[in-house]
Design a protein around this motif. Structure first.
Motif, PDB file in Angstrom:
ATOM      1  N   LYS A   4       0.822  -1.203   0.000  1.00 38.83           N
ATOM      2  CA  LYS A   4       0.000   0.000   0.000  1.00 38.83           C
ATOM      3  C   LYS A   4       0.858   1.255   0.000  1.00 38.83           C
ATOM      4  N   SER A   5       1.974   1.228   0.757  1.00 36.15           N
ATOM      5  CA  SER A   5       2.838   2.404   0.809  1.00 36.15           C
ATOM      6  C   SER A   5       3.468   2.691  -0.536  1.00 36.15           C
ATOM      7  N   LYS A   6       3.867   1.636  -1.257  1.00 35.39           N
ATOM      8  CA  LYS A   6       4.468   1.820  -2.572  1.00 35.39           C
ATOM      9  C   LYS A   6       3.487   2.458  -3.533  1.00 35.39           C
ATOM     10  N   VAL A   7       2.249   1.941  -3.537  1.00 37.00           N
ATOM     11  CA  VAL A   7       1.259   2.483  -4.463  1.00 37.00           C
ATOM     12  C   VAL A   7       0.869   3.893  -4.069  1.00 37.00           C
ATOM     13  N   LEU A   8       0.755   4.158  -2.758  1.00 40.00           N
ATOM     14  CA  LEU A   8       0.388   5.489  -2.307  1.00 40.00           C
ATOM     15  C   LEU A   8       1.455   6.497  -2.681  1.00 40.00           C
ATOM     16  N   GLY A  90      -8.169   7.255  -3.986  1.00 38.84           N
ATOM     17  CA  GLY A  90      -8.616   7.473  -5.356  1.00 38.84           C
ATOM     18  C   GLY A  90      -7.918   6.510  -6.292  1.00 38.84           C
ATOM     19  N   PRO A  91      -8.268   6.528  -7.558  1.00 44.70           N
ATOM     20  CA  PRO A  91      -7.667   5.581  -8.498  1.00 44.70           C
ATOM     21  C   PRO A  91      -6.242   5.957  -8.865  1.00 44.70           C
ATOM     22  N   VAL A  92      -5.462   4.945  -9.144  1.00 42.31           N
ATOM     23  CA  VAL A  92      -4.122   5.110  -9.719  1.00 42.31           C
ATOM     24  C   VAL A  92      -4.052   4.233 -10.957  1.00 42.31           C
ATOM     25  N   PRO A  93      -3.134   4.501 -11.879  1.00 40.22           N
ATOM     26  CA  PRO A  93      -3.043   3.644 -13.058  1.00 40.22           C
ATOM     27  C   PRO A  93      -2.722   2.194 -12.699  1.00 40.22           C
ATOM     28  N   VAL A  94      -3.241   1.280 -13.492  1.00 37.72           N
ATOM     29  CA  VAL A  94      -2.930  -0.136 -13.314  1.00 37.72           C
ATOM     30  C   VAL A  94      -1.424  -0.350 -13.260  1.00 37.72           C
ATOM     31  N   SER A  95      -0.684   0.415 -14.025  1.00 34.36           N
ATOM     32  CA  SER A  95       0.770   0.258 -14.071  1.00 34.36           C
ATOM     33  C   SER A  95       1.400   0.437 -12.690  1.00 34.36           C
ATOM     34  N   GLN A  96       0.789   1.248 -11.836  1.00 35.41           N
ATOM     35  CA  GLN A  96       1.345   1.439 -10.498  1.00 35.41           C
ATOM     36  C   GLN A  96       1.013   0.270  -9.585  1.00 35.41           C
ATOM     37  N   PHE A  97      -0.131  -0.369  -9.786  1.00 33.39           N
ATOM     38  CA  PHE A  97      -0.391  -1.624  -9.069  1.00 33.39           C
ATOM     39  C   PHE A  97       0.578  -2.702  -9.540  1.00 33.39           C
ATOM     40  N   VAL A 107      -1.805  -8.244 -17.335  1.00 37.82           N
ATOM     41  CA  VAL A 107      -2.835  -7.254 -17.009  1.00 37.82           C
ATOM     42  C   VAL A 107      -2.290  -5.855 -17.224  1.00 37.82           C
ATOM     43  N   ASN A 108      -1.051  -5.640 -16.803  1.00 39.03           N
ATOM     44  CA  ASN A 108      -0.439  -4.321 -17.000  1.00 39.03           C
ATOM     45  C   ASN A 108      -0.285  -3.988 -18.476  1.00 39.03           C
ATOM     46  N   GLN A 109       0.095  -4.968 -19.277  1.00 36.32           N
ATOM     47  CA  GLN A 109       0.279  -4.725 -20.707  1.00 36.32           C
ATOM     48  C   GLN A 109      -1.036  -4.306 -21.364  1.00 36.32           C
ATOM     49  N   PRO A 152      -2.747 -10.101  -3.942  1.00 33.63           N
ATOM     50  CA  PRO A 152      -2.559  -9.524  -5.288  1.00 33.63           C
ATOM     51  C   PRO A 152      -3.656  -9.952  -6.255  1.00 33.63           C
ATOM     52  N   GLY A 153      -3.857  -9.152  -7.277  1.00 32.33           N
ATOM     53  CA  GLY A 153      -4.735  -9.512  -8.391  1.00 32.33           C
ATOM     54  C   GLY A 153      -6.201  -9.415  -8.061  1.00 32.33           C
ATOM     55  N   VAL A 154      -6.686 -10.336  -7.252  1.00 27.14           N
ATOM     56  CA  VAL A 154      -8.120 -10.485  -7.036  1.00 27.14           C
ATOM     57  C   VAL A 154      -8.744  -9.307  -6.309  1.00 27.14           C
ATOM     58  N   THR A 155      -7.956  -8.509  -5.593  1.00 26.42           N
ATOM     59  CA  THR A 155      -8.498  -7.378  -4.831  1.00 26.42           C
ATOM     60  C   THR A 155      -8.378  -6.055  -5.574  1.00 26.42           C
ATOM     61  N   VAL A 156      -7.872  -6.094  -6.793  1.00 29.22           N
ATOM     62  CA  VAL A 156      -7.712  -4.873  -7.593  1.00 29.22           C
ATOM     63  C   VAL A 156      -8.859  -4.798  -8.605  1.00 29.22           C
ATOM     64  N   TRP A 157      -9.438  -3.601  -8.741  1.00 29.87           N
ATOM     65  CA  TRP A 157     -10.546  -3.387  -9.667  1.00 29.87           C
ATOM     66  C   TRP A 157     -10.189  -2.306 -10.676  1.00 29.87           C
TER      67      TRP A 157
END
Length: 228
Positions: A4-8, A90-97, A107-109, A152-157
């Motif tokens: 979470k800290s990395k994405v934030l 708020g949302p961040v780009p998929v690339s950051q997840f 998924v990122n591609q 990972p994965g399943v909790t990202v929308w």
């Protein structure tokens, strides 16, 4: 540093073009006043007659436990089972997840430029560490349930605006971050009329009608305030 800290940290430099930070953000006050400004309502486009939200994502019986399903229930200003938050605000780009190890390279591609969120259950504004998710890699008719937000994965929308530009704003498909089908991705779906059923689960189904005829039962919106 935690996931979470990395994405934030990455989110602090994010600018979402074209008003996406407003129209796509699922972050504001929600079902109960106690939930406060961090909470949201995720509602079905099929039954919304704004300002009335119709049916919204709800944790079954409000139980904060792994595996408890989510369903749709009438929007309420007093039901804490509808209190959901976006941990990152708020949302961040998929690339950051992806950079945080939360989605696959595939998924990122495919979705890297799309916005994405996690959605945490927080009755009366109290975080549970449980996010709306699927239990395993998304598949046809898989139901949504609560899972640890660290999974990972399943909790990202993914707010899949690119696959339904005609409906945006205010509505968009919501695709799971574990998706493996990039032609017809698995998206949040409801079947039937919840008014006629005691329990209407949210399930994953192949997204239909891409790009300009996605059905309303696969489109969702977010409400930035206490339920009208």
């Amino acid at each position: 540093m935690s996931i979470k800290s990395k994405v934030l940290a990455a989110a602090t430099v994010l600018t979402l073009a074209g008003g996406l930070s407003t129209a796509g953000t699922v972050a504001a006050s929600a079902a109960t006043p106690q939930c406060g400004s961090a909470c949201i309502e995720v509602y079905s486009a099929k039954f919304a007659m704004l300002p009335h939200l119709g049916f919204v994502e709800t944790v079954f019986l409000g139980i904060p436990a792994v595996g408890v399903p989510t369903e749709v229930r009438p929007g309420s200003s007093s039901n804490p089972a509808e209190d959901l938050t976006v941990p990152l605000g708020g949302p961040v780009p998929v690339s950051q997840f992806y950079a945080a190890g939360m989605v696959s390279a595939a998924v990122n591609q495919h979705f890297g430029g799309e916005p994405a969120v996690q959605i945490e259950y927080a009755p009366y504004g109290r975080p549970t560490g449980l996010c709306t998710a699927v239990a395993t890699t998304a598949y046809q008719n898989e139901p949504l349930s609560l899972q640890p937000c660290s999974t990972p994965g399943v909790t990202v929308w993914i707010l899949d605006i690119a696959d339904s530009p005609a409906s945006f704003p205010p509505y968009f498909p919501i695709v799971n971050g574990s998706d493996t089908d990039f032609v017809r991705p698995f998206a949040m779906t409801i079947l039937g009329n919840p008014a006629d059923r005691p329990f209407t689960p949210i399930i994953m189904q192949h997204l239909r009608g891409i790009p300009d005829r996605v059905p309303a039962n696969q489109l969702w919106g977010r409400h930035p305030g206490i339920v009208p």
